[in-house]
Design a protein around this motif. Sequence first.
Motif, PDB file in Angstrom:
ATOM      1  N   TYR A  80      -3.155  -3.643   6.033  1.00 36.36           N
ATOM      2  CA  TYR A  80      -1.832  -3.645   5.399  1.00 36.36           C
ATOM      3  C   TYR A  80      -0.740  -3.905   6.435  1.00 36.36           C
ATOM      4  N   THR A  81       0.293  -4.621   6.026  1.00 34.94           N
ATOM      5  CA  THR A  81       1.483  -4.771   6.875  1.00 34.94           C
ATOM      6  C   THR A  81       2.378  -3.543   6.654  1.00 34.94           C
ATOM      7  N   LYS A  82       3.402  -3.423   7.488  1.00 33.71           N
ATOM      8  CA  LYS A  82       4.357  -2.308   7.334  1.00 33.71           C
ATOM      9  C   LYS A  82       5.050  -2.387   5.976  1.00 33.71           C
ATOM     10  N   GLU A  83       5.410  -3.595   5.578  1.00 28.66           N
ATOM     11  CA  GLU A  83       6.126  -3.773   4.301  1.00 28.66           C
ATOM     12  C   GLU A  83       5.239  -3.322   3.139  1.00 28.66           C
ATOM     13  N   GLN A  84       3.965  -3.655   3.221  1.00 26.09           N
ATOM     14  CA  GLN A  84       3.047  -3.260   2.145  1.00 26.09           C
ATOM     15  C   GLN A  84       2.865  -1.739   2.108  1.00 26.09           C
ATOM     16  N   LEU A  85       2.734  -1.145   3.287  1.00 25.19           N
ATOM     17  CA  LEU A  85       2.574   0.321   3.299  1.00 25.19           C
ATOM     18  C   LEU A  85       3.842   1.010   2.826  1.00 25.19           C
ATOM     19  N   LYS A  86       4.990   0.394   3.107  1.00 23.98           N
ATOM     20  CA  LYS A  86       6.257   0.969   2.629  1.00 23.98           C
ATOM     21  C   LYS A  86       6.240   1.006   1.095  1.00 23.98           C
ATOM     22  N   GLN A  87       5.703  -0.045   0.478  1.00 20.19           N
ATOM     23  CA  GLN A  87       5.624  -0.059  -0.991  1.00 20.19           C
ATOM     24  C   GLN A  87       4.735   1.084  -1.487  1.00 20.19           C
ATOM     25  N   TRP A  88       3.669   1.355  -0.744  1.00 15.22           N
ATOM     26  CA  TRP A  88       2.796   2.467  -1.139  1.00 15.22           C
ATOM     27  C   TRP A  88       3.506   3.817  -0.991  1.00 15.22           C
ATOM     28  N   VAL A  89       4.234   3.965   0.105  1.00 19.18           N
ATOM     29  CA  VAL A  89       4.967   5.230   0.316  1.00 19.18           C
ATOM     30  C   VAL A  89       6.005   5.403  -0.803  1.00 19.18           C
ATOM     31  N   ASP A  90       6.691   4.327  -1.144  1.00 13.84           N
ATOM     32  CA  ASP A  90       7.691   4.403  -2.222  1.00 13.84           C
ATOM     33  C   ASP A  90       7.021   4.770  -3.553  1.00 13.84           C
ATOM     34  N   TYR A  91       5.870   4.157  -3.803  1.00 13.70           N
ATOM     35  CA  TYR A  91       5.126   4.454  -5.036  1.00 13.70           C
ATOM     36  C   TYR A  91       4.720   5.938  -5.069  1.00 13.70           C
ATOM     37  N   ALA A  92       4.223   6.428  -3.926  1.00 15.26           N
ATOM     38  CA  ALA A  92       3.787   7.838  -3.870  1.00 15.26           C
ATOM     39  C   ALA A  92       4.972   8.748  -4.181  1.00 15.26           C
ATOM     40  N   LYS A  93       6.125   8.426  -3.621  1.00 11.58           N
ATOM     41  CA  LYS A  93       7.302   9.276  -3.861  1.00 11.58           C
ATOM     42  C   LYS A  93       7.727   9.223  -5.316  1.00 11.58           C
ATOM     43  N   GLU A  94       7.729   8.010  -5.884  1.00 14.05           N
ATOM     44  CA  GLU A  94       8.129   7.889  -7.295  1.00 14.05           C
ATOM     45  C   GLU A  94       7.193   8.666  -8.213  1.00 14.05           C
ATOM     46  N   ASN A  95       5.920   8.705  -7.840  1.00 14.48           N
ATOM     47  CA  ASN A  95       4.922   9.370  -8.694  1.00 14.48           C
ATOM     48  C   ASN A  95       4.668  10.817  -8.279  1.00 14.48           C
ATOM     49  N   ASP A  96       5.424  11.311  -7.291  1.00 16.36           N
ATOM     50  CA  ASP A  96       5.187  12.645  -6.756  1.00 16.36           C
ATOM     51  C   ASP A  96       3.707  12.793  -6.360  1.00 16.36           C
ATOM     52  N   ALA A  97       3.193  11.732  -5.758  1.00 17.11           N
ATOM     53  CA  ALA A  97       1.770  11.666  -5.409  1.00 17.11           C
ATOM     54  C   ALA A  97       1.586  11.836  -3.903  1.00 17.11           C
ATOM     55  N   ILE A  98       0.331  11.923  -3.501  1.00 17.34           N
ATOM     56  CA  ILE A  98       0.038  12.008  -2.064  1.00 17.34           C
ATOM     57  C   ILE A  98      -0.870  10.850  -1.673  1.00 17.34           C
ATOM     58  N   ILE A  99      -0.645  10.308  -0.483  1.00 17.30           N
ATOM     59  CA  ILE A  99      -1.527   9.262   0.055  1.00 17.30           C
ATOM     60  C   ILE A  99      -2.421   9.895   1.123  1.00 17.30           C
ATOM     61  N   LEU A 100      -3.723   9.728   0.968  1.00 23.52           N
ATOM     62  CA  LEU A 100      -4.678  10.160   1.981  1.00 23.52           C
ATOM     63  C   LEU A 100      -5.066   8.892   2.746  1.00 23.52           C
ATOM     64  N   PHE A 101      -4.566   8.789   3.959  1.00 20.13           N
ATOM     65  CA  PHE A 101      -4.643   7.524   4.700  1.00 20.13           C
ATOM     66  C   PHE A 101      -5.696   7.597   5.803  1.00 20.13           C
ATOM     67  N   ASP A 102      -6.687   6.752   5.697  1.00 18.28           N
ATOM     68  CA  ASP A 102      -7.781   6.736   6.666  1.00 18.28           C
ATOM     69  C   ASP A 102      -7.510   5.636   7.695  1.00 18.28           C
ATOM     70  N   SER A 103      -7.237   6.069   8.929  1.00 21.39           N
ATOM     71  CA  SER A 103      -6.900   5.073   9.965  1.00 21.39           C
ATOM     72  C   SER A 103      -7.980   5.033  11.050  1.00 21.39           C
ATOM     73  N   ALA A 104      -9.219   5.276  10.632  1.00 26.69           N
ATOM     74  CA  ALA A 104     -10.325   5.384  11.600  1.00 26.69           C
ATOM     75  C   ALA A 104     -10.518   4.133  12.463  1.00 26.69           C
ATOM     76  N   TYR A 105     -10.001   2.999  11.998  1.00 28.93           N
ATOM     77  CA  TYR A 105     -10.229   1.747  12.738  1.00 28.93           C
ATOM     78  C   TYR A 105      -8.957   1.234  13.416  1.00 28.93           C
ATOM     79  N   GLU A 106      -7.949   2.105  13.544  1.00 31.23           N
ATOM     80  CA  GLU A 106      -6.650   1.659  14.069  1.00 31.23           C
ATOM     81  C   GLU A 106      -6.756   1.038  15.456  1.00 31.23           C
ATOM     82  N   SER A 107      -7.698   1.507  16.266  1.00 29.46           N
ATOM     83  CA  SER A 107      -7.746   1.000  17.650  1.00 29.46           C
ATOM     84  C   SER A 107      -8.215  -0.456  17.715  1.00 29.46           C
ATOM     85  N   PHE A 108      -8.679  -1.007  16.599  1.00 29.08           N
ATOM     86  CA  PHE A 108      -9.090  -2.418  16.586  1.00 29.08           C
ATOM     87  C   PHE A 108      -7.920  -3.371  16.356  1.00 29.08           C
ATOM     88  N   ILE A 109      -6.741  -2.789  16.063  1.00 31.36           N
ATOM     89  CA  ILE A 109      -5.586  -3.649  15.788  1.00 31.36           C
ATOM     90  C   ILE A 109      -5.091  -4.298  17.085  1.00 31.36           C
TER      91      ILE A 109
END
Length: 399
Positions: free
Chosen positions: A182-211
């Motif tokens: 995901y790009t930053k812009e795409q993740l921002k859309q997810w964060v906005d969606y979570a807030k609108e829905n009073d939801a939580i995002i469980l974010f798995d970044s186990a592969y971040e070091s490959f970026i």
Amino acid sequence: MPKLNENYLNLKDSYLFSEIAKRVNNFVSENPDKKVIRLGIGDVTLPLSQSVIKSMHEAVDEMANSATFKGYGPEQGYDFLRNAIKDYYCRNGVELEADEIFVSDGAKSDTGNITDLFDVNNTVLVPDPVYPVYVDTNTMNGRNIIYMNSNAENNFLAMPDKNVHADIIYLCSPNNPTGAVYTKEQLKQWVDYAKENDAIILFDSAYESFITDETLPRSIFSIEGAKECCIEFCSLSKTAGFTGTRCGYTVVPKALKYKNSKGEDMFLNKMWNRRQTTKFNGVPYIVQKAAASVFSEEGMKEAQAMIATYRENAKIIADTMDELGVKYYGGVNSPYIWFECPFNMYSWDFFDKMLNEIQVVGTPGAGFGKNGDNYFRLTAFNNKENTVEAMERFKTLFK
Ligand code: MLT
């Protein structure tokens, strides 16, 4: 007579990677003379780095001496490691407090364990294809799971649908199994969606070091507002070869809170702390000392050198796909290469074909969901020699 958790009846007979291991073991016992190359489960092959081994040896010596011996440690992890992780985030532009970081035995366990914090009556939203742990653990608890399509049309990056409500959302980026990021812009859309829905995002970044692309986010917390609606899971398994050593961490921001049925705030950091102190006695001191050395300057260099080796393997696989004209995803910013099964095959059939004809093990996309039925995943975690050989064998399928 105990009443059993009949939600288990809703699970497949065996966990995806256990099923693969079973099929491969059967093949090996029937064909002991054939060399099987494993590009299936994302398990590392390079040994632990020099810094890690040195710290581990020192920690073993400390355990052998009554003056420095350690018994139970803090369930949340030793301060030296929590601070090392906090500094690592800070170097990547994310400010955390050490007590927002909980050291664990890996992201797999914690993405499952976190379900303890949530009532059964929650709608869980997962992408399809998906890392099976998110689905299986919620199925064990009897939660309602809904799926969003990740497919070629959206480059395997599902985006929020305003017409769908969810309470708990699992995202993984760089993605397992597709390698999409995901790009930053795409993740921002997810964060906005979570807030609108009073939801939580469980974010798995186990592969971040490959970026490698510096514009791509390594942490959900690099997105504004994420501390109010996200938990992040990460691991040293793929970053520093800890698949067998076991060490990861979960970040639960102190700002993260939701209302209970009485309208009072409940703080997830406090709840997770309560859960961990009750059910977990922490990661061994020796392992935590080893893990802390990964975040040192030298440790980071060594980890990056390891990852560079795996990246080279990913490129070998990707180049082969290019040469054969096979459409693939991932392989850059990710150790996984996700491609459409050649010859219009169903992925478990393609798995059998690969095993029987060229003795190369991969992971059938069907194991990750219905959108994976005709896809296949290879990993870059074997050594270069085997990866080259696997790709030479792969080419023979097309002759
Ligand atoms: C995979 O192959 O998908 C991973 O190894 C799974 C894991 O890390 O548990």
